[in-house]
Enzyme design. Structure first.
Site, PDB file in Angstrom:
ATOM      1  CG  ASP A   1      13.390  54.524  64.824  1.00  0.00           C
ATOM      2  OD1 ASP A   1      13.876  53.626  64.106  1.00  0.00           O
ATOM      3  OD2 ASP A   1      13.033  55.622  64.378  1.00  0.00           O
TER       4      ASP A   1
ATOM      5  CD  GLU B   1      18.322  58.604  64.644  1.00  0.00           C
ATOM      6  OE1 GLU B   1      17.388  57.805  64.574  1.00  0.00           O
ATOM      7  OE2 GLU B   1      19.040  58.900  63.662  1.00  0.00           O
TER       8      GLU B   1
ATOM      9  CD  GLU C   1       9.314  52.344  62.669  1.00  0.00           C
ATOM     10  OE1 GLU C   1       8.133  52.756  62.761  1.00  0.00           O
ATOM     11  OE2 GLU C   1       9.664  51.461  61.862  1.00  0.00           O
TER      12      GLU C   1
ATOM     13  CG  HIS D   1      11.095  51.753  54.539  1.00  0.00           C
ATOM     14  ND1 HIS D   1      10.872  51.406  55.851  1.00  0.00           N
ATOM     15  CD2 HIS D   1      11.870  52.857  54.585  1.00  0.00           C
ATOM     16  CE1 HIS D   1      11.501  52.266  56.643  1.00  0.00           C
ATOM     17  NE2 HIS D   1      12.105  53.157  55.900  1.00  0.00           N
TER      18      HIS D   1
ATOM     19  NE  ARG E   1       7.067  46.299  60.572  1.00  0.00           N
ATOM     20  CZ  ARG E   1       7.036  44.980  60.693  1.00  0.00           C
ATOM     21  NH1 ARG E   1       5.932  44.359  61.020  1.00  0.00           N
ATOM     22  NH2 ARG E   1       8.118  44.270  60.489  1.00  0.00           N
TER      23      ARG E   1
ATOM     24  CG  HIS F   1      12.618  48.199  52.307  1.00  0.00           C
ATOM     25  ND1 HIS F   1      12.355  46.928  52.737  1.00  0.00           N
ATOM     26  CD2 HIS F   1      13.124  48.860  53.373  1.00  0.00           C
ATOM     27  CE1 HIS F   1      12.699  46.822  54.012  1.00  0.00           C
ATOM     28  NE2 HIS F   1      13.173  47.996  54.425  1.00  0.00           N
TER      29      HIS F   1
END
Ligand code: UD1
Ligand code: UDP
Length: 375
Positions: A98, A120, A134, A210, A212, A243
């Protein structure tokens, strides 16, 4: 029958980990000529993940910039992947998951009428902004694909509801379980310098964050909850592989750098991360892949998000959706720390693998072969 050329596209760490078993499965059959296209949306984290599986990209577009925008990733992947497809003229393209690499490379394939397989496929949170971007990337990629490789029956139902025809969907399990089994077989002890300060048998929590949409206040709150836990349990250690996103690292460092029992480290090699998941008391994470892996190894994971596109991890696995409120994160973690029965209850709940049995990649290779034999 002539050999078919398949390009597997990877851009970020989770795509590399979850596409690697597919690359290995396709390569195990003489029938396919497999190329790996790395977009380089992630630089070091992508290379680190591929290296564990001994996979070298055939080409790397090296698109990453510091604090990159979605526009930058989309436009540079679209152009770069398109040029590569023009050169190689593949019979099929496989994308995973994604990310913006996933969507933009699928779009480049569509623009050339090359069939695209989505590994996926069908995950849905139902909210276009959670996770962002995503959820939109998944929806758009699934509209483009010829083969939807859904990890679970629930993912298949999501696709059917949106009008994907049943013959395009293959329920395979999630390839992350293949990656996990491959890794557990290859190594079971940690030997990395990042973890050398952790005393043997020290009780520790493993933490990653991590997303966004968590940058800024939500991540500040996650870190505050962690410091509250450290104050309440002075014997407790934390392993926090940060990250590479500088916005994540700045916030984590600000809150946790001075804490003696916190190992703020670089991203761990996959085998060391698997070791840390197993050895930890439990995990706190906003990661998608970690929800699946934790369920497979029966390790409780507090999911630091308001919604999940992996409800199987909560209903049938070891996940507890705690959200981003610092008091809720703290109280749920305290519950696990102070009530051992709760951990046993969670372990007992995970009595089968909601994300598959480690044969997803073989199923994907067989499905592709079956398609080409007919067409
Ligand atoms: C990306 C994906 C997200 C996925 C995550 C996995 C998008 C928009 N986001 O998010 O879906 O869950 O990867 O980790 O596709 N950076 C480095 N070195 C690296 C990697 C990242 O320095 O090896 C830094 C760069 O400054 C980069 C920033 O991190 O600009 C953000 O990377 P980016 O890929 O845009 O977003 P992620 O949050 O990593
Ligand atoms: N992972 C890793 N090293 C780390 C942290 C995570 O190898 O230090 C692995 C983890 O096991 C999982 C994947 O990276 O397979 C998840 O990546 P990430 O959380 O970046 O992305 P998401 O799954 O949220 O898209």
């Amino acid at each position: 029958m002539s050999r078919k050329t398949v390009v597997c596209v990877v851009g970020t760490r989770p795509e590399a980990i979850k596409m690697a078993p597919v690359v290995l499965a396709l390569r195990s059959q003489n029938y396919f000529d497999v190329k790996v296209l790395a977009t380089g949306q992630h630089s070091t984290m992508l290379d680190q993940a591929l290296a564990h599986f001994k996979i070298t990209a055939d080409v790397n577009l090296h698109i990453m910039k510091e604090k990159q925008s979605l526009d930058h990733i989309t436009s540079s992947v679209l152009t770069g992947a398109g040029e590569y497809f023009d050169k190689i003229k593949p019979d099929a393209i496989l994308v995973h998951g994604d990310t913006t690499t996933t969507f933009a490379s699928a779009l480049a394939g569509f623009g050339r009428k090359i069939p695209v397989g989505h590994v996926e496929a069908g995950l849905r949170s139902g909210n276009m902004y959670l996770p962002f971007p995503e959820e939109m990337n998944r929806v758009l990629t699934d509209r483009i694909t010829t083969w939807a490789f859904a990890p679970t029956e629930l993912a298949k139902e999501n696709l059917l509801r949106e009008g994907t025809s049943e013959d395009m969907i293959h329920v395979t399990g999630n390839t992350v379980i293949d990656a996990l089994f491959y890794t557990v077989k290859s190594k079971s002890k940690n030997s990395c310098s990042e973890l050398s300060r952790l005393p043997e048998d020290a009780p520790f929590l493993l933490v990653t964050a991590h997303r966004r949409e968590s940058l800024g206040k939500p991540l500040e709150d996650i870190c505050s909850a962690l410091t509250m836990l450290l104050d309440a349990h002075p014997e407790l250690w934390m392993v926090v592989p940060m990250h590479k996103n500088p916005l994540v690292r700045e916030t984590m460092r600000k809150h946790l750098e001075t804490r003696e029992k916190v190992l703020l480290c670089d991203p761990l090699d996959y085998p060391d991360f698997v070791w840390a998941m197993n050895a930890s008391k439990f995990i706190l994470s906003d990661s998608g892949g970690v929800q699946e892996e934790a369920s497979a190894i029966k390790k409780p994971v507090l999911i630091l998000r308001d919604v999940t596109e992996r409800p199987e991890a909560v209903e049938k696995g070891s996940g507890i959706l705690v959200g981003l409120d610092k008091e809720k994160i703290f109280s749920n973690a305290m519950g696990l720390l102070e009530n051992k029965n709760l951990i046993t209850e969670i372990e007992n709940k995970c009595n089968f693998q909601p994300f598959g049995d480690g044969t997803a990649s073989i199923k994907i290779a067989e499905a592709l072969k079956g398609y080409f034999e007919k067409h």
